[in-house]
Design a protein around this motif. Sequence first.
Motif, PDB file in Angstrom:
ATOM      1  N   ARG A  97       0.833  -1.208   0.000  1.00 22.84           N
ATOM      2  CA  ARG A  97       0.000   0.000   0.000  1.00 22.84           C
ATOM      3  C   ARG A  97       0.869   1.260   0.000  1.00 22.84           C
ATOM      4  O   ARG A  97       0.529   2.257  -0.662  1.00 22.84           O
ATOM      5  CB  ARG A  97      -0.919   0.001   1.228  1.00 22.84           C
ATOM      6  CG  ARG A  97      -1.978   1.102   1.221  1.00 22.84           C
ATOM      7  CD  ARG A  97      -3.248   0.641   1.928  1.00 22.84           C
ATOM      8  NE  ARG A  97      -2.996   0.272   3.299  1.00 22.84           N
ATOM      9  CZ  ARG A  97      -3.153   1.104   4.328  1.00 22.84           C
ATOM     10  NH1 ARG A  97      -3.564   2.343   4.109  1.00 22.84           N
ATOM     11  NH2 ARG A  97      -2.936   0.694   5.556  1.00 22.84           N
ATOM     12  N   LEU A  98       2.005   1.198   0.697  1.00 21.94           N
ATOM     13  CA  LEU A  98       2.908   2.349   0.691  1.00 21.94           C
ATOM     14  C   LEU A  98       3.492   2.573  -0.699  1.00 21.94           C
ATOM     15  O   LEU A  98       3.632   3.713  -1.149  1.00 21.94           O
ATOM     16  CB  LEU A  98       4.035   2.127   1.706  1.00 21.94           C
ATOM     17  CG  LEU A  98       5.056   3.260   1.851  1.00 21.94           C
ATOM     18  CD1 LEU A  98       4.374   4.561   2.267  1.00 21.94           C
ATOM     19  CD2 LEU A  98       6.140   2.891   2.858  1.00 21.94           C
ATOM     20  N   ALA A  99       3.808   1.484  -1.404  1.00 25.07           N
ATOM     21  CA  ALA A  99       4.348   1.602  -2.762  1.00 25.07           C
ATOM     22  C   ALA A  99       3.362   2.298  -3.684  1.00 25.07           C
ATOM     23  O   ALA A  99       3.732   3.178  -4.480  1.00 25.07           O
ATOM     24  CB  ALA A  99       4.694   0.215  -3.308  1.00 25.07           C
ATOM     25  N   VAL A 100       2.088   1.930  -3.584  1.00 21.97           N
ATOM     26  CA  VAL A 100       1.048   2.560  -4.417  1.00 21.97           C
ATOM     27  C   VAL A 100       0.956   4.053  -4.117  1.00 21.97           C
ATOM     28  O   VAL A 100       0.870   4.887  -5.032  1.00 21.97           O
ATOM     29  CB  VAL A 100      -0.311   1.863  -4.191  1.00 21.97           C
ATOM     30  CG1 VAL A 100      -1.422   2.626  -4.914  1.00 21.97           C
ATOM     31  CG2 VAL A 100      -0.263   0.418  -4.664  1.00 21.97           C
ATOM     32  N   ALA A 101       0.990   4.410  -2.827  1.00 18.30           N
ATOM     33  CA  ALA A 101       0.888   5.815  -2.446  1.00 18.30           C
ATOM     34  C   ALA A 101       2.096   6.615  -2.911  1.00 18.30           C
ATOM     35  O   ALA A 101       1.965   7.769  -3.356  1.00 18.30           O
ATOM     36  CB  ALA A 101       0.722   5.917  -0.927  1.00 18.30           C
ATOM     37  N   LEU A 102       3.265   6.015  -2.833  1.00 13.56           N
ATOM     38  CA  LEU A 102       4.482   6.730  -3.223  1.00 13.56           C
ATOM     39  C   LEU A 102       4.546   6.992  -4.718  1.00 13.56           C
ATOM     40  O   LEU A 102       5.139   7.988  -5.160  1.00 13.56           O
ATOM     41  CB  LEU A 102       5.720   5.924  -2.787  1.00 13.56           C
ATOM     42  CG  LEU A 102       6.024   5.902  -1.287  1.00 13.56           C
ATOM     43  CD1 LEU A 102       7.183   4.955  -1.001  1.00 13.56           C
ATOM     44  CD2 LEU A 102       6.361   7.303  -0.794  1.00 13.56           C
ATOM     45  N   MET A 103       3.953   6.117  -5.514  1.00  4.75           N
ATOM     46  CA  MET A 103       4.014   6.277  -6.965  1.00  4.75           C
ATOM     47  C   MET A 103       3.322   7.548  -7.441  1.00  4.75           C
ATOM     48  O   MET A 103       3.572   8.031  -8.544  1.00  4.75           O
ATOM     49  CB  MET A 103       3.391   5.061  -7.647  1.00  4.75           C
ATOM     50  CG  MET A 103       4.251   3.808  -7.602  1.00  4.75           C
ATOM     51  SD  MET A 103       5.865   4.041  -8.392  1.00  4.75           S
ATOM     52  CE  MET A 103       5.380   4.362 -10.082  1.00  4.75           C
ATOM     53  N   HIS A 104       2.464   8.117  -6.610  1.00  5.73           N
ATOM     54  CA  HIS A 104       1.764   9.350  -6.976  1.00  5.73           C
ATOM     55  C   HIS A 104       2.553  10.603  -6.607  1.00  5.73           C
ATOM     56  O   HIS A 104       2.103  11.718  -6.889  1.00  5.73           O
ATOM     57  CB  HIS A 104       0.394   9.393  -6.300  1.00  5.73           C
ATOM     58  CG  HIS A 104      -0.536   8.310  -6.765  1.00  5.73           C
ATOM     59  ND1 HIS A 104      -1.138   8.315  -8.001  1.00  5.73           N
ATOM     60  CD2 HIS A 104      -0.949   7.169  -6.149  1.00  5.73           C
ATOM     61  CE1 HIS A 104      -1.895   7.241  -8.137  1.00  5.73           C
ATOM     62  NE2 HIS A 104      -1.793   6.522  -7.020  1.00  5.73           N
ATOM     63  N   GLN A 105       3.723  10.416  -5.984  1.00  2.00           N
ATOM     64  CA  GLN A 105       4.525  11.551  -5.556  1.00  2.00           C
ATOM     65  C   GLN A 105       5.440  12.044  -6.673  1.00  2.00           C
ATOM     66  O   GLN A 105       6.143  11.253  -7.310  1.00  2.00           O
ATOM     67  CB  GLN A 105       5.374  11.176  -4.337  1.00  2.00           C
ATOM     68  CG  GLN A 105       4.574  10.992  -3.065  1.00  2.00           C
ATOM     69  CD  GLN A 105       3.843  12.266  -2.682  1.00  2.00           C
ATOM     70  OE1 GLN A 105       4.445  13.338  -2.602  1.00  2.00           O
ATOM     71  NE2 GLN A 105       2.541  12.146  -2.463  1.00  2.00           N
ATOM     72  N   PRO A 106       5.457  13.359  -6.942  1.00  2.00           N
ATOM     73  CA  PRO A 106       6.323  13.894  -8.003  1.00  2.00           C
ATOM     74  C   PRO A 106       7.804  13.621  -7.771  1.00  2.00           C
ATOM     75  O   PRO A 106       8.577  13.510  -8.722  1.00  2.00           O
ATOM     76  CB  PRO A 106       6.036  15.406  -7.963  1.00  2.00           C
ATOM     77  CG  PRO A 106       4.712  15.535  -7.287  1.00  2.00           C
ATOM     78  CD  PRO A 106       4.627  14.392  -6.318  1.00  2.00           C
ATOM     79  N   SER A 107       8.222  13.510  -6.494  1.00  2.00           N
ATOM     80  CA  SER A 107       9.645  13.320  -6.194  1.00  2.00           C
ATOM     81  C   SER A 107      10.101  11.879  -6.381  1.00  2.00           C
ATOM     82  O   SER A 107      11.298  11.590  -6.340  1.00  2.00           O
ATOM     83  CB  SER A 107       9.953  13.749  -4.750  1.00  2.00           C
ATOM     84  OG  SER A 107       9.221  12.965  -3.828  1.00  2.00           O
ATOM     85  N   VAL A 108       9.156  10.944  -6.584  1.00  2.00           N
ATOM     86  CA  VAL A 108       9.480   9.527  -6.717  1.00  2.00           C
ATOM     87  C   VAL A 108       9.532   9.129  -8.190  1.00  2.00           C
ATOM     88  O   VAL A 108       8.557   9.304  -8.928  1.00  2.00           O
ATOM     89  CB  VAL A 108       8.450   8.656  -5.962  1.00  2.00           C
ATOM     90  CG1 VAL A 108       8.718   7.175  -6.208  1.00  2.00           C
ATOM     91  CG2 VAL A 108       8.508   8.960  -4.467  1.00  2.00           C
TER      92      VAL A 108
END
Length: 302
Positions: free
Chosen positions: A236-247
């Motif tokens: 779930r953390l991976a999915v959330a991080l994929m929406h971050q511009p810095s990632v």
Amino acid sequence: MTLEVTGVSRWYGNVVAVNDVTMTLGPGVTGLLGPNGAGKTTLLHMMAGFLAPSRGTLTVDGEPTWRNPAVYRKLGLVSERESVHSYLTAHEFVLVSAKLHGLTDPAAAATRALDLVEMAEFQDRRIGTYSKGMRQRTRVAAALVHEPDVLLLDEPFNGMDPRQRMHMMDLLHRLGTAGRTILFSSHILEEVEQLSGTVQVMVSGRLAASGDFRTIRRLMTNRPHVFAVQSTDDRRLAVALMHQPSVNGVDLGREGLTVRAGDYGSFTRALPRIALKEGIRVRRLLPSDESLESVFSYLVEA
């Protein structure tokens, strides 16, 4: 004691060995890092006053190193090339150095320096019977015999076994902590990383980077930063991080997440906020590419 290098270049005909290098070295241990042929030895020889700069100035505590013999009261050098007489004992070799420096009790100074590098037990054997590591320690003793404020060492760990290397690292660390200005060159990343976080990186005669290598890594904005992350819900953390511009990317594995971030600061600020919002606890966050090897590889390839 401060060693100043200002706009220094050295060329041989059409070959530029050192190109417009500027640096300031103060008390502590600094690693001079670079591949073979990067200009490290040429720069050290100019710092020691053995070689004239084609351009620029080099000073120790405000005094020029070139054509200034008085500077050797404050400075010691261990060159990469061995220059020891095999028929002398270690004590005789270091004693000569003590006498050349005009010390009041050269014999006592020689004994003290040899003891410092753990060569007292072998000081009466001829140097020709020594291993390379023992010869190297004898040369370090000769450079330390007059207790210089500035110590320059060119590839000082060559030929030393692991125990000798660890002892020499500990000695240099203690000298740096006591206020000596120490610069040692190496092309072996592990040596520099273990002994000093502060580096001067030379590539093709130029100073490519200067400072704490971890800080240098974080300033490399053109190269993604890699983090190892473990949490209570990695998927779930991976999915959330994929929406971050810095990632830039996220890989999910058995050991957790591998996150590639384009901006170090933005990602490390965003992660706690995302974890809190998703109700996830971050158990581990570790930059996995902040090693000196990562810095060095980037600078050499750039």
